[in-house]
Design a protein around this motif. Sequence first.
Motif, PDB file in Angstrom:
ATOM      1  N   GLY A   5      -1.258   3.748  -7.675  1.00  0.00           N
ATOM      2  CA  GLY A   5      -1.823   3.923  -6.225  1.00  0.00           C
ATOM      3  C   GLY A   5      -1.792   2.587  -5.492  1.00  0.00           C
ATOM      4  N   PRO A   6      -2.063   2.756  -4.273  1.00  0.00           N
ATOM      5  CA  PRO A   6      -2.023   1.610  -3.273  1.00  0.00           C
ATOM      6  C   PRO A   6      -2.806   0.397  -4.024  1.00  0.00           C
ATOM      7  N   ILE A   7      -2.028  -0.925  -3.656  1.00  0.00           N
ATOM      8  CA  ILE A   7      -2.914  -1.991  -4.085  1.00  0.00           C
ATOM      9  C   ILE A   7      -3.994  -2.325  -3.017  1.00  0.00           C
ATOM     10  N   SER A   8      -5.124  -2.682  -3.306  1.00  0.00           N
ATOM     11  CA  SER A   8      -6.180  -2.833  -2.364  1.00  0.00           C
ATOM     12  C   SER A   8      -6.686  -4.291  -2.503  1.00  0.00           C
ATOM     13  N   SER A   9      -6.413  -4.941  -3.389  1.00  0.00           N
ATOM     14  CA  SER A   9      -7.103  -6.607  -3.551  1.00  0.00           C
ATOM     15  C   SER A   9      -6.296  -7.139  -4.518  1.00  0.00           C
ATOM     16  N   LEU A  10      -5.980  -8.605  -4.423  1.00  0.00           N
ATOM     17  CA  LEU A  10      -5.390  -9.669  -5.237  1.00  0.00           C
ATOM     18  C   LEU A  10      -6.302 -10.935  -5.190  1.00  0.00           C
ATOM     19  N   SER A  11      -6.403 -11.507  -6.594  1.00  0.00           N
ATOM     20  CA  SER A  11      -7.043 -12.608  -6.408  1.00  0.00           C
ATOM     21  C   SER A  11      -6.548 -13.517  -7.684  1.00  0.00           C
ATOM     22  N   PHE A  12      -6.418 -14.854  -7.494  1.00  0.00           N
ATOM     23  CA  PHE A  12      -5.824 -15.614  -8.466  1.00  0.00           C
ATOM     24  C   PHE A  12      -7.030 -16.369  -9.094  1.00  0.00           C
ATOM     25  N   GLN A  15       0.634  -1.214   0.085  1.00  0.00           N
ATOM     26  CA  GLN A  15       0.067   0.068   0.088  1.00  0.00           C
ATOM     27  C   GLN A  15       0.834   1.237   0.003  1.00  0.00           C
ATOM     28  N   ASP A  16       2.181   1.151   0.130  1.00  0.00           N
ATOM     29  CA  ASP A  16       3.141   2.347   0.099  1.00  0.00           C
ATOM     30  C   ASP A  16       4.031   2.419  -1.084  1.00  0.00           C
ATOM     31  N   SER A  17       4.318   1.328  -1.428  1.00  0.00           N
ATOM     32  CA  SER A  17       5.223   1.335  -2.880  1.00  0.00           C
ATOM     33  C   SER A  17       4.380   1.033  -3.935  1.00  0.00           C
ATOM     34  N   PHE A  18       3.341   0.669  -4.043  1.00  0.00           N
ATOM     35  CA  PHE A  18       2.146   0.435  -5.166  1.00  0.00           C
ATOM     36  C   PHE A  18       2.756  -0.713  -6.144  1.00  0.00           C
ATOM     37  N   GLU A  19       3.444  -1.913  -5.432  1.00  0.00           N
ATOM     38  CA  GLU A  19       3.991  -2.782  -6.277  1.00  0.00           C
ATOM     39  C   GLU A  19       3.606  -4.381  -5.644  1.00  0.00           C
ATOM     40  N   ILE A  20       3.461  -5.262  -6.649  1.00  0.00           N
ATOM     41  CA  ILE A  20       3.062  -6.623  -6.266  1.00  0.00           C
ATOM     42  C   ILE A  20       4.217  -7.404  -6.081  1.00  0.00           C
ATOM     43  N   PHE A  21       4.490  -8.208  -4.908  1.00  0.00           N
ATOM     44  CA  PHE A  21       5.638  -9.096  -4.741  1.00  0.00           C
ATOM     45  C   PHE A  21       5.223 -10.481  -4.976  1.00  0.00           C
ATOM     46  N   ILE A  22       5.910 -11.443  -5.740  1.00  0.00           N
ATOM     47  CA  ILE A  22       5.711 -12.709  -6.042  1.00  0.00           C
ATOM     48  C   ILE A  22       6.836 -13.330  -5.514  1.00  0.00           C
ATOM     49  N   TRP A  23       6.432 -14.609  -4.709  1.00  0.00           N
ATOM     50  CA  TRP A  23       7.481 -15.430  -4.210  1.00  0.00           C
ATOM     51  C   TRP A  23       7.120 -16.782  -4.472  1.00  0.00           C
ATOM     52  N   SER A  24       8.238 -17.838  -4.088  1.00  0.00           N
ATOM     53  CA  SER A  24       8.017 -19.116  -4.573  1.00  0.00           C
ATOM     54  C   SER A  24       7.782 -19.697  -3.085  1.00  0.00           C
ATOM     55  N   MET A  25       6.634 -20.309  -2.866  1.00  0.00           N
ATOM     56  CA  MET A  25       6.296 -21.092  -1.531  1.00  0.00           C
ATOM     57  C   MET A  25       7.631 -22.227  -1.327  1.00  0.00           C
ATOM     58  N   GLN A  26       7.830 -22.969  -2.459  1.00  0.00           N
ATOM     59  CA  GLN A  26       8.921 -24.001  -2.218  1.00  0.00           C
ATOM     60  C   GLN A  26      10.334 -23.521  -1.490  1.00  0.00           C
ATOM     61  N   SER A  27      10.786 -22.552  -2.289  1.00  0.00           N
ATOM     62  CA  SER A  27      12.050 -22.184  -2.084  1.00  0.00           C
ATOM     63  C   SER A  27      12.073 -20.766  -0.994  1.00  0.00           C
ATOM     64  N   GLY A  28      10.828 -20.163  -0.958  1.00  0.00           N
ATOM     65  CA  GLY A  28      10.857 -18.846  -0.104  1.00  0.00           C
ATOM     66  C   GLY A  28      11.560 -17.575  -0.866  1.00  0.00           C
ATOM     67  N   ARG A  29      12.051 -17.863  -2.076  1.00  0.00           N
ATOM     68  CA  ARG A  29      12.778 -16.604  -3.060  1.00  0.00           C
ATOM     69  C   ARG A  29      11.839 -15.782  -3.461  1.00  0.00           C
ATOM     70  N   LEU A  30      12.377 -14.566  -3.555  1.00  0.00           N
ATOM     71  CA  LEU A  30      11.383 -13.580  -4.368  1.00  0.00           C
ATOM     72  C   LEU A  30      11.449 -13.750  -5.930  1.00  0.00           C
ATOM     73  N   LEU A  31      10.530 -13.964  -6.667  1.00  0.00           N
ATOM     74  CA  LEU A  31      10.552 -14.366  -8.078  1.00  0.00           C
ATOM     75  C   LEU A  31      10.568 -13.131  -8.886  1.00  0.00           C
ATOM     76  N   ASP A  32       9.625 -12.135  -8.405  1.00  0.00           N
ATOM     77  CA  ASP A  32       9.555 -11.039  -9.388  1.00  0.00           C
ATOM     78  C   ASP A  32       8.792  -9.965  -8.684  1.00  0.00           C
ATOM     79  N   VAL A  33       8.981  -8.678  -8.952  1.00  0.00           N
ATOM     80  CA  VAL A  33       8.149  -7.502  -8.271  1.00  0.00           C
ATOM     81  C   VAL A  33       7.452  -6.812  -9.623  1.00  0.00           C
TER      82      VAL A  33
END
Length: 899
Positions: free
Chosen positions: A487-494, A463-481
């Motif tokens: 504006g602030p991200i208010s909601s996400l849905s797969f 809500q402050d940097s207006f970015e979406i962060f993507i991680w891998s559950m298996q490794s815990g590594r940040l995949l992409d931004v």
Amino acid sequence: MGLPKVSNHISLTLMFFLHSCSHFTVVCFCCSNKCETLPLATRLNIVCVGLSPDGSLAILVDEEGAALLVSLIGKCVIHQFYFHKPVHSVSFSPDGKKFVVTKDNLAYLYHAPGKKREFNAFVLDKTYYGPYDETTCIDWTDDSKCFAVGSKDMSTWVFGAERWANLIYYSLGGHKDVIVACFFEENSLDLYTISQDAALCVWQCDTELDGLKPMPPKKAAKEKEAAEDDEELLEEPKGEEIHGKADPSEEETRNKVKYSRVAKYFFNKEGDFNNLTAAAYHKKTHLLVTGFASGVFHLHELPDFNLIHSLSISDQRIASISINCTGDWIAFGCSGLGQLLVWEWQSESYVLKQQGHFNSMVSLAYSPDGQYIVTGGEDGKVKVWNTSSSFCFVTFTEHNSGVTAVTFTSTGYVVLSASLDGTVRAFDLHRYRNFRTFTSPRPSQFSCLAVDSSGEIVAAGSQDSFEIFIWSMQSGRLLDVLAGHEGPISSLSFNPMKCVLASASWDKTVKLWDMLDSWRTKETFIINSDVLVVAFRPDGKELAVAALNGQITFWDHDNAVQTGSIEGRHDLQMGRKELDKITAKQAAKGKSFTTLCYSADGQSILAGGLSKFVCIYNVKEQILMKKFEISCNHSLDAMEEYLDRRKMTEFGSMALIDEGGGGDEGVAIPLPGVKRGDMSYRHFKPEIRVTCVRFCPTGRSWAATTTEGLLLYSLDSGLIFDPFELDIDVTPSNIRKTLSQKEYTMAIVMAFKLNEKKLIQEVIEAVPSSEVDVVCSSLPDLYVEKLLEFLASAFETSCHLEFYLIWAHKLLMLHGQKLKTRSVKLLPVIQFLQKSIQRHFEDVSKLCEWNIYNIKYALAISQQRGMKRAAEETPGDEEELDSDSDYLMQEAHKDNLSS
């Protein structure tokens, strides 16, 4: 469902009572280990409760003195009564024939409602005058002849329920602070009084209970006539008036009942501000339990004042204490934490430990099988609740700030939570630990969270940097931004069916991101207002978007076409706040839905926001189907629909006039967006609102996190007659006749047409297990779905597990291919069946593992004894046999550990 704030009175017999903001919750763990909410509510917060000795009646009194007489057997309101003033305490007599109500400095004795029908359930008998200040506590003698009343003026008064010739009413002093509790000794007039400064006075009476002499009839009749004459001059009836004397003369006390203080004890205090706040006494075991403001409680044995235990349960004030009838269990209520503890003092172990969220709940999510609910709150806690028992069984406290979003993975064994502390955490429900923590390269406050259907990709919006962060559950590594929103991200849905992520933002756009194609933007939808929430339909073919202008729009995201819209602003029906200068209708124009959720079949959508209503819409017809009012509690703000003329004066609304300050500007209006009220005021009201709504994957219930706590609405609670393709020949007698002729398929079809659950169960259980295969193969396709739904609900209560498993197995094997074509519509039914079977599997597997260990242990013991007998016959092999027996015991223990 979530535990509410615990008020100042808890009554404990076979059930523990918790009363909350507007609901009355019964936690009955002795019989069924479940938490149940009675279907009734008061207008304001409940402040005191009185429970009849037989546990069949309860009196609930709210902040303004409005009382409800409730039947705990029928779970309904029998009578309503208004006491005109706030009530401090209510107590039934041990014989159940009378009850005492204290308000201001008076005590009122009423005749308790009997088992016969009565025109007026509350009949006033006597009014007692004595204390100079407000009353605080009541206690009765065992024979219901007398009762004691404690007061804030540091005095205690003993009154008679009837007129006694040798009992005069005078005050017992000896304390230097407010009386917290008073208790009679068993079958005696001896009294214990406890004050807030942690002092205990022991009062001895020179008369036994049998020594009380009744008043002569003539004298009593004259006094009663005088009281009735005085009553005619009063505005409201006060019954027979009885006045006590603070300082009676020697002539008045001659040959009368006398009290003398024989001892005074002081509790060990830790600091000057550790006030005694609650107390309870068990007369049969002479056990005194006292609670303090620091969360410490003491157990003493009276009258010798021997300390048994001194323990701490929290750092918050203990508001209420109660002991069960046997004296083994002690219940503690902490209002600051919304906490209920049941402690078994002899074994020093918890019987029950429940605590809600300290601040408001913000989000919730169902597990895939619908057995569990996870909630996140502003207090930084993540709690997992069991939907069948309504109890929280695990709490995670790793977050350092408020939790904004929670969700389950597709397996149901991992819980993910996003927080304002800049972390997304993954919790394992097998070992109850935080096994993964996701962070961003630079600190960000995460406002929303989503996980894909495979459980491998985790996404969180900032809500402050207006970015979406993507991680891998298996490794815990940040995949992409993912960047692109302004504006602030208010909601996400797969998307449940594709690896596509939808993100909503305050920049008036909804973006679709392709997770398989380098996380590029697939589509961008322009909305007319700031987007607050986005949700995919369970089949992934439709997208619902709620915006700040109050509209819910539906999109075909494959073709980027809007398929419909709902104008939901008028359905919110926002209430008028206490300090508002505009009407509720005008205030509702700026409100909108803040949470959305599709039903399990995708035909309906649930919506909630800053209102006391939750709306359910039909997606296809785009019309309002039903509105649910989550609360009628006027102790919360934004509940008034119209301006209350009784609160209007010539200077304006009473709420806008500051009584303490003489300024012309009055009360300061809070800033926009303040939902909890100004905490600096002595009295403030939290604003009613719905923060999150979710449908159960089984389609049988839905849940909402609100100011009132966690609420669950279910279809399975009531009996509803809903026939299906009913014919004139379908009657219970014809169904039983068909069943007797062994036409099982026809009998099942007829039973489903009548659609009575007990009759369907009778027919299915009458089918021999050898005939199940034939019946399932000849059953019409239309009734296969209905039979699966019945089997899922029958698993919840039936003990015929193997029999119903045979039915479910045969139906799925024989009709599996046909069911695949309707997989979307049948998904809720299959998940409902999976939930029921999984719950039984967990219970039975634990029992079987324990039984296997016991059998192996018994075999090892028997073999050890056999070896010892053989050793006695052949003494030379003793060492070898002992080593063999030790080996058998170790193997049994290893098997238990491995299982």
